[in-house]
Design a protein around this motif. Structure first.
Motif, mmCIF file in Angstrom:
data_model
loop_
_atom_site.group_PDB
_atom_site.id
_atom_site.type_symbol
_atom_site.label_atom_id
_atom_site.label_comp_id
_atom_site.label_asym_id
_atom_site.label_seq_id
_atom_site.Cartn_x
_atom_site.Cartn_y
_atom_site.Cartn_z
ATOM 1 N N TYR A 72 0.831 -1.216 0.000
ATOM 2 C CA TYR A 72 0.000 0.000 0.000
ATOM 3 C C TYR A 72 0.860 1.258 0.000
ATOM 4 O O TYR A 72 0.549 2.250 -0.671
ATOM 5 C CB TYR A 72 -0.932 0.007 1.214
ATOM 6 N N ILE A 91 2.254 1.782 -3.538
ATOM 7 C CA ILE A 91 1.223 2.295 -4.459
ATOM 8 C C ILE A 91 0.939 3.766 -4.154
ATOM 9 O O ILE A 91 0.810 4.593 -5.062
ATOM 10 C CB ILE A 91 -0.064 1.457 -4.352
ATOM 11 N N ALA A 92 0.851 4.087 -2.868
ATOM 12 C CA ALA A 92 0.606 5.486 -2.472
ATOM 13 C C ALA A 92 1.736 6.391 -2.964
ATOM 14 O O ALA A 92 1.484 7.501 -3.447
ATOM 15 C CB ALA A 92 0.470 5.583 -0.962
ATOM 16 N N ASN A 102 -6.163 9.794 -4.653
ATOM 17 C CA ASN A 102 -6.051 8.335 -4.771
ATOM 18 C C ASN A 102 -4.897 7.800 -3.920
ATOM 19 O O ASN A 102 -4.983 6.705 -3.347
ATOM 20 C CB ASN A 102 -5.848 7.938 -6.234
ATOM 21 N N GLU A 148 -4.977 4.849 -0.710
ATOM 22 C CA GLU A 148 -4.078 3.704 -0.508
ATOM 23 C C GLU A 148 -3.323 3.828 0.811
ATOM 24 O O GLU A 148 -3.094 2.836 1.508
ATOM 25 C CB GLU A 148 -3.087 3.603 -1.672
ATOM 26 N N LYS A 172 -5.142 2.645 3.850
ATOM 27 C CA LYS A 172 -5.094 1.182 4.008
ATOM 28 C C LYS A 172 -3.830 0.761 4.749
ATOM 29 O O LYS A 172 -3.846 -0.139 5.591
ATOM 30 C CB LYS A 172 -5.165 0.507 2.638
#
Length: 612
Positions: A463, A466-467, A478, A482, A485
């Motif tokens: 996560y 991705i962040a 967005n 992430e 999470k």
């Protein structure tokens, strides 16, 4: 006529093979660059290593040739960048095109190295695989040292191959000089060069005193170059630092109690390269009780790594085995966020191989087939083993491991052509054994057990990664989804809290940003970046007294934070403390890098206003 025809034919075949390799390499790179120029991260991603090298090179161009601190990163590359900038202007696109040319040259050199050991078909395949390997092209499009390092390493290997039977003292001195140059670009090669030098001197049955004299000639050549960095570091900081000061930090990252073999940023460090260096210095200085020199910071973290090893020796033994498995695995462990953004936006990168899975069984068979000719192929084996050892001391990432990928490709090409040979010769037992090995390799490499045994699945890090990708792509909302999470899994993780504050700030939710950064300070009172960020918000909100407290705390932890001096000056100015503001602005002006022209002008204007 009969004797000249084969020679002409072989020359003609060489020309065809090289033409195909070169044209293929050029076309792919031009297609890559066409898309890369339109991406959001061109010319570099925020807070990336490329950005740091770019800043360093700009400082050199603008007059800070010696740098005011000991080197913390491999120092040669920014000077190469600065030389290019001096000639062409400060344009990274020019650098990337030049690195594409270097990538093409590396493909050609792989062809010629392979031809020294194997037939032309294997050499052609090796050159073509090198020309089309996606990760090579990716690194060519970053402002990092990897591409030039690969070429220099291949040149040193090729020189050893061509001079192996006639290594006198003078030749070894100049090979040492070249190895020293390659070492201050990326240090791993010195281990291979030293081992290769000793091996060749011994197998040529030289007398002991000749071996010693010639090896010393090589060492003198290498130290002649390396000593330049030692002299530089002593002149600017009065500190003996061999090449760069992050060796102890990297050792700790690769061997602490949470290390898993790949690059894994400890919780007490920021995720960026500069953030890691800053946090490492602050923590070490705080725990020792005084400001430490660069070598002392490095030694502090080296000792921390040794303590972790001594406390859990069996775990560390397993970790070493795991690292070796990572080095000799078909997977690439790419922690550069640019790769995943570019793979989504650069069409040609989607179709190019970016790991070794499909050739891995052929690498195995090539290495096994080559053992019967070990003496002839010894330099290739020495390269693999020595570089593998140099990497496993620290941690595995694709940027470090990729320097041995050309050798993997050479062995894979040899393995594949041997398969074709045994099939043609109808050696069915060998064919059957090779097919079993191929099936085993493909199934084993694709098995979930194998992947999990090498790298533990970590949802939090997934996560976070991705962040970070979305953050670099400007998709703040967005990215925050992430990141939430990740925070649900580790609500007190320092890196996640700082990034949450940054994203909240960019989304203009200052109250949330304030909350995350205050929580980070509560967990880690040494988090200087959190103090600075809070001070920045307070300045925007005209809370100048609170801002002064935050910036003073920042500078007590990190006296080199040049932006904090500017912001502290603004806070004093807001409180109408003109003398304090002038003093802080003046100090901040001396701290700025040579390339910070705009910031220099801003501070000078502030000083002029205060003097009126």
């Amino acid at each position: 006529m009969i004797t000249s025809k084969p020679a002409f034919y072989n020359k003609y075949k060489d020309l065809i093979y090289l033409s195909i390799i070169i044209l293929t390499a050029i076309i792919i790179r031009l297609l890559y660059m066409q898309d890369y120029l339109t991406t959001s991260i061109f010319p570099f991603a925020l807070n990336s290593d490329s950005q740091e090298f770019f800043r360093w090179a700009k400082d050199i161009v603008y007059g800070d040739f010696l740098n005011h601190k000991a080197f913390m990163k491999w120092p040669l590359y920014p000077y190469i960048l600065a030389g290019i900038f001096k000639i062409s202007g400060i344009k990274l696109s020019v650098v990337y095109y030049l690195q594409f040319i270097i990538g093409v040259l590396s493909s050609v050199l792989v062809y010629f190295i392979s031809k020294e050991f194997f037939n032309k078909e294997a050499s052609f395949l090796a050159g073509l695989l090198t020309a089309t390997y996606g990760l090579f092209i990716f690194f060519e499009s970053l402002a990092v040292y990897t591409t030039i390092s690969i070429l220099l390493n291949l040149i040193i290997l090729f020189i050893f191959i061509k001079t192996k039977d006639d290594l006198n003292g003078l030749k070894l001195f100049w090979i040492g000089v070249l190895s020293g140059i390659a070492t201050i670009l990326q240090g791993n090669i010195i281990i291979f060069a030293s081992c290769a030098c000793l091996w060749l001197l011994i197998i040529n049955k030289n007398k002991l005193h000749i071996i010693i004299f010639r090896f010393i000639s090589f060492i003198i050549g290498a130290l002649f170059i390396i000593s330049l960095t030692v002299i530089h570091n002593y002149l600017v900081e009065k500190d003996f630092v061999l090449i760069q000061g992050n060796a102890g930090i990297n050792f700790y990252i690769g061997n602490n109690h949470n290390a898993n073999g790949i690059f894994y940023c400890p919780d007490e460090f920021s995720a960026s390269q500069e953030g890691i260096f800053r946090n490492a210095r602050i923590i070490a200085s705080y725990n020792v009780g005084r400001q430490l020199k660069t070598s002392e910071v490095s030694f502090y973290w080296f000792k921390r790594g040794i303590v972790s090893i001594c406390r859990e020796p069996f775990r560390h033994l397993l970790l070493i085995i795991k690292k070796l498995g990572l080095v000799f695995s078909p997977y690439e462990y790419t922690n550069e966020v640019e790769f995943y953004i570019l793979r989504e936006n650069v069409d040609i990168l989607k179709y190019l191989p970016s790991n070794l899975i499909f050739i891995f069984p052929f690498i195995i068979t090539g290495v096994l087939f080559g053992i019967k000719n070990f003496k002839k192929l010894a330099l290739l084996y020495i390269f693999l083993v020595s570089i593998a050892i140099s990497i496993t001391i620290f941690f595995i990432t694709s940027r470090y491991r990729i320097i041995i990928t050309p050798i993997f490709i050479i062995f894979a090409s040899y393995g594949l052509t041997n398969w074709i040979y045994v099939i043609k010769k109808k050696k069915y037992f060998i064919v059957f054994t090779c097919l079993l090995l191929l099936a085993y390799g493909l199934l084993f490499c694709d098995s979930s057990w194998y992947k999990k045994s090498l790298i533990q699945s970590d949802d939090f890090e997934s996560y976070m990664f991705i962040a970070s990708r979305l953050y670099n792509d400007g998709q703040y909302y967005n990215a925050f989804i992430e990141l939430r999470k990740a925070l649900m899994i580790r609500p007190d993780n320092q890196r996640a809290l700082f990034l949450a504050g940054e994203l909240s700030f960019y989304l203009r939710n200052l109250k949330e940003a304030n909350k995350y950064w205050l929580r980070l300070i509560e967990i880690n009172p040494l988090a200087s970046e959190a103090y600075y960020s809070l001070g920045f918000i307070y300045n925007e909100q005209f809370r100048f007294k609170d801002a002064v407290v935050m910036f003073q705390k920042t500078l007590s932890l990190d006296p080199e934070n040049k932006l904090a001096y500017y912001q502290l000056g603004l806070a004093y100015k807001g409180l109408d403390k003109k003398e304090e503001a002038k003093n802080v602005f003046t100090i901040g002006l001396t701290k700025l890098n040579a390339s910070d022209r705009l910031k220099q002008e801003i501070i000078k204007k502030e000083l002029e206003l205060l003097r009126k």
